[in-house]
Write a protein that holds these residues in place. Structure first.
Motif, PDB file in Angstrom:
ATOM      1  N   TYR A  70       0.851  -1.186   0.000  1.00  0.00           N
ATOM      2  CA  TYR A  70       0.000   0.000   0.000  1.00  0.00           C
ATOM      3  C   TYR A  70       0.889   1.239   0.000  1.00  0.00           C
ATOM      4  N   CYS A  71       0.670   2.123  -0.981  1.00  0.00           N
ATOM      5  CA  CYS A  71       1.494   3.328  -1.144  1.00  0.00           C
ATOM      6  C   CYS A  71       0.577   4.549  -1.133  1.00  0.00           C
ATOM      7  N   PRO A  72       0.259   5.101   0.025  1.00  0.00           N
ATOM      8  CA  PRO A  72      -0.669   6.232   0.087  1.00  0.00           C
ATOM      9  C   PRO A  72      -0.036   7.539  -0.376  1.00  0.00           C
ATOM     10  N   ASP A  73      -0.874   8.404  -0.956  1.00  0.00           N
ATOM     11  CA  ASP A  73      -0.490   9.783  -1.235  1.00  0.00           C
ATOM     12  C   ASP A  73      -0.805  10.605   0.021  1.00  0.00           C
ATOM     13  N   PHE A  74       0.202  11.260   0.581  1.00  0.00           N
ATOM     14  CA  PHE A  74      -0.038  12.100   1.747  1.00  0.00           C
ATOM     15  C   PHE A  74      -0.866  13.332   1.372  1.00  0.00           C
ATOM     16  N   ARG A  86      -7.270  18.035   8.521  1.00  0.00           N
ATOM     17  CA  ARG A  86      -7.046  17.273   9.744  1.00  0.00           C
ATOM     18  C   ARG A  86      -5.598  16.795   9.881  1.00  0.00           C
ATOM     19  N   TYR A  87      -4.871  16.742   8.761  1.00  0.00           N
ATOM     20  CA  TYR A  87      -3.546  16.116   8.803  1.00  0.00           C
ATOM     21  C   TYR A  87      -2.412  17.061   8.403  1.00  0.00           C
ATOM     22  N   THR A  88      -2.707  18.317   8.167  1.00  0.00           N
ATOM     23  CA  THR A  88      -1.686  19.211   7.630  1.00  0.00           C
ATOM     24  C   THR A  88      -1.212  20.233   8.659  1.00  0.00           C
ATOM     25  N   PHE A  97      -2.136  10.491  10.058  1.00  0.00           N
ATOM     26  CA  PHE A  97      -2.612  10.055   8.742  1.00  0.00           C
ATOM     27  C   PHE A  97      -2.243   8.600   8.487  1.00  0.00           C
ATOM     28  N   ILE A  98      -0.997   8.221   8.760  1.00  0.00           N
ATOM     29  CA  ILE A  98      -0.573   6.833   8.558  1.00  0.00           C
ATOM     30  C   ILE A  98      -1.417   5.898   9.422  1.00  0.00           C
ATOM     31  N   ARG A  99      -1.609   6.271  10.686  1.00  0.00           N
ATOM     32  CA  ARG A  99      -2.417   5.442  11.601  1.00  0.00           C
ATOM     33  C   ARG A  99      -3.839   5.288  11.084  1.00  0.00           C
ATOM     34  N   ASP A 100      -4.477   6.389  10.695  1.00  0.00           N
ATOM     35  CA  ASP A 100      -5.867   6.328  10.255  1.00  0.00           C
ATOM     36  C   ASP A 100      -5.999   5.572   8.937  1.00  0.00           C
ATOM     37  N   PHE A 101      -5.024   5.732   8.051  1.00  0.00           N
ATOM     38  CA  PHE A 101      -5.028   4.986   6.792  1.00  0.00           C
ATOM     39  C   PHE A 101      -4.952   3.486   7.070  1.00  0.00           C
ATOM     40  N   VAL A 120      11.547  10.318   7.355  1.00  0.00           N
ATOM     41  CA  VAL A 120      11.184  11.057   8.579  1.00  0.00           C
ATOM     42  C   VAL A 120       9.886  10.509   9.159  1.00  0.00           C
ATOM     43  N   ASN A 121       8.886  10.298   8.289  1.00  0.00           N
ATOM     44  CA  ASN A 121       7.605   9.786   8.766  1.00  0.00           C
ATOM     45  C   ASN A 121       7.718   8.358   9.297  1.00  0.00           C
ATOM     46  N   THR A 122       8.597   7.554   8.713  1.00  0.00           N
ATOM     47  CA  THR A 122       8.833   6.207   9.227  1.00  0.00           C
ATOM     48  C   THR A 122       9.398   6.277  10.643  1.00  0.00           C
ATOM     49  N   ALA A 123      10.393   7.133  10.852  1.00  0.00           N
ATOM     50  CA  ALA A 123      10.988   7.282  12.190  1.00  0.00           C
ATOM     51  C   ALA A 123       9.950   7.751  13.197  1.00  0.00           C
ATOM     52  N   HIS A 124       9.139   8.727  12.810  1.00  0.00           N
ATOM     53  CA  HIS A 124       8.117   9.250  13.721  1.00  0.00           C
ATOM     54  C   HIS A 124       7.052   8.199  14.041  1.00  0.00           C
ATOM     55  N   PHE A 125       6.627   7.440  13.028  1.00  0.00           N
ATOM     56  CA  PHE A 125       5.614   6.420  13.284  1.00  0.00           C
ATOM     57  C   PHE A 125       6.176   5.314  14.170  1.00  0.00           C
ATOM     58  N   LEU A 126       7.434   4.985  13.977  1.00  0.00           N
ATOM     59  CA  LEU A 126       8.062   3.938  14.790  1.00  0.00           C
ATOM     60  C   LEU A 126       8.029   4.284  16.270  1.00  0.00           C
ATOM     61  N   VAL A 127       8.378   5.519  16.617  1.00  0.00           N
ATOM     62  CA  VAL A 127       8.396   5.874  18.039  1.00  0.00           C
ATOM     63  C   VAL A 127       6.986   6.073  18.580  1.00  0.00           C
ATOM     64  N   SER A 128       6.023   6.351  17.690  1.00  0.00           N
ATOM     65  CA  SER A 128       4.643   6.558  18.136  1.00  0.00           C
ATOM     66  C   SER A 128       3.869   5.254  18.255  1.00  0.00           C
ATOM     67  N   HIS A 129       4.133   4.303  17.329  1.00  0.00           N
ATOM     68  CA  HIS A 129       3.363   3.053  17.281  1.00  0.00           C
ATOM     69  C   HIS A 129       4.269   1.860  16.966  1.00  0.00           C
TER      70      HIS A 129
END
Length: 327
Positions: A70-74, A86-88, A97-101, A120-129
């Motif tokens: 799955y390759c979402p457009d941000f 909601r995400y900007t 956005f990644i979580r809700d997707f 950057v988003n991968t690093a942030h999601f990793l520490v969050s979830h």
């Protein structure tokens, strides 16, 4: 080849899909494969970027080999629309956005990967979830405040072009090609259809992109301007302590980042195996798709990169290889 009626590249094995999130955002994503473990791929942040633009070569490769990709457009990119904004609001919005997707598509856990802004988003999601990530890869991006802007600037005093922002975009395919020349080392690999697709998306997202541009490019390390959000996403003492398996691929000839910066990241991430891919720029997966596709597939499939693939990918010799590299 002509673009599809949605102005997307017609890539074999890559399908176009839409989903509406509970927030009202109407999300476009590209997908490949119909069975197997889930993989979420996060694209970069230069104007006109999208899931298809970033991952049109890797996604079908994984889809053909037993993964659901799955390759979402941000929001602000590709075809996605976030009418209620909601995400900007900052980097934390992209984590949400990644979580809700993933929630909307019922992806409880998944493999995760990203390039540049997607790193950057991968690093942030990793520490969050971290409980939701099976394993991950990162390509040519920053890892939050685990390595500070001050450390980066001391290691490489040159201006980081990608983080100052791309060259001016005037709505033409010629200017889009110039932007892509910043991230793809081998200009023969800049596909004309990708140029057309990204030009269309950049025009579609112009208003939103101009609003998010300051914080997308405002911090070398991807720190949020909001104090509370920055604390939520802090990677220092967190990303380096996770036991989620991970690899990091860095283009050895990236014009936007110095290898010295990647060395700082490697020193800060003792549990992540680094590779320095030869003859590759910032979008390493486009310059060296055969190498990158094989390494990521082996890692996601078996948790181990073969010695042959690791050698081709420039496995780091700065420290002994981790268990993710076969002896």
């Amino acid at each position: 080849m002509a673009l599809t009626d949605e102005h997307l590249v017609a890539e074999p094995g890559l399908a176009s899909r839409w989903v509406q999130l509970p927030t009202g955002a109407r999300v476009h994503y590209s997908t490949s494969g119909d069975h197997g473990p889930a993989v979420v791929l996060l694209h970069g942040g230069i104007m006109g970027g999208s899931g298809a633009g970033g991952w049109r070569l890797l996604a079908p490769y994984l889809g053909e080999r037993g993964f659901r990709v799955y390759c979402p457009d941000f929001p602000g990119f590709g075809l996605t629309r976030d009418p209620y904004d909601r995400y900007t609001y900052g980097w934390g919005g992209f984590v949400d956005f990644i979580r809700d997707f993933a929630d909307t598509l019922c992806l409880d856990t998944f493999h995760l990967g990203g390039n540049s802004m997607g790193c950057v988003n991968t690093a942030h999601f990793l520490v969050s979830h971290p409980e939701r990530v099976e394993s991950y890869f990162m390509i040519a991006g920053r890892i939050g405040d685990l390595v500070s802007d001050e450390q980066i600037q001391a290691a490489d005093p040159r201006p980081a072009k990608a983080y100052q922002g791309p060259p001016p975009f005037d709505g033409t395919e010629e200017s889009m090609r110039k932007m892509l020349g910043m991230i793809v080392l081998d200009e023969s690999k800049i596909d004309p259809d990708v140029v057309k697709m990204r030009t269309h998306a950049a025009g579609l997202q112009k208003e939103t992109y101009e609003r998010i541009f300051p914080w997308v490019f405002g911090s070398l390390s991807g720190r949020d301007h909001d104090t509370n959000s920055a604390a939520r996403l802090s990677t220092k003492g967190r990303l380096d302590r996770l036991d989620v398996p991970g690899i990091y691929l860095f283009g050895r000839d990236d014009p936007n980042e110095s290898v010295a910066v990647a060395h700082l990241q490697e020193d800060a991430l003792p549990n992540t195996q680094f590779f320095y891919v030869p003859d590759a720029g910032h979008q390493t997966q486009t310059d060296q798709p055969e190498i990158v596709n094989r390494v990521i597939h082996e890692f996601f499939a078996d948790g181990v990169v073969s010695a042959e693939a690791a050698k081709a990918a420039g496995v780091s010799d700065r420290r002994p290889p981790l268990e993710t590299v076969a002896r």
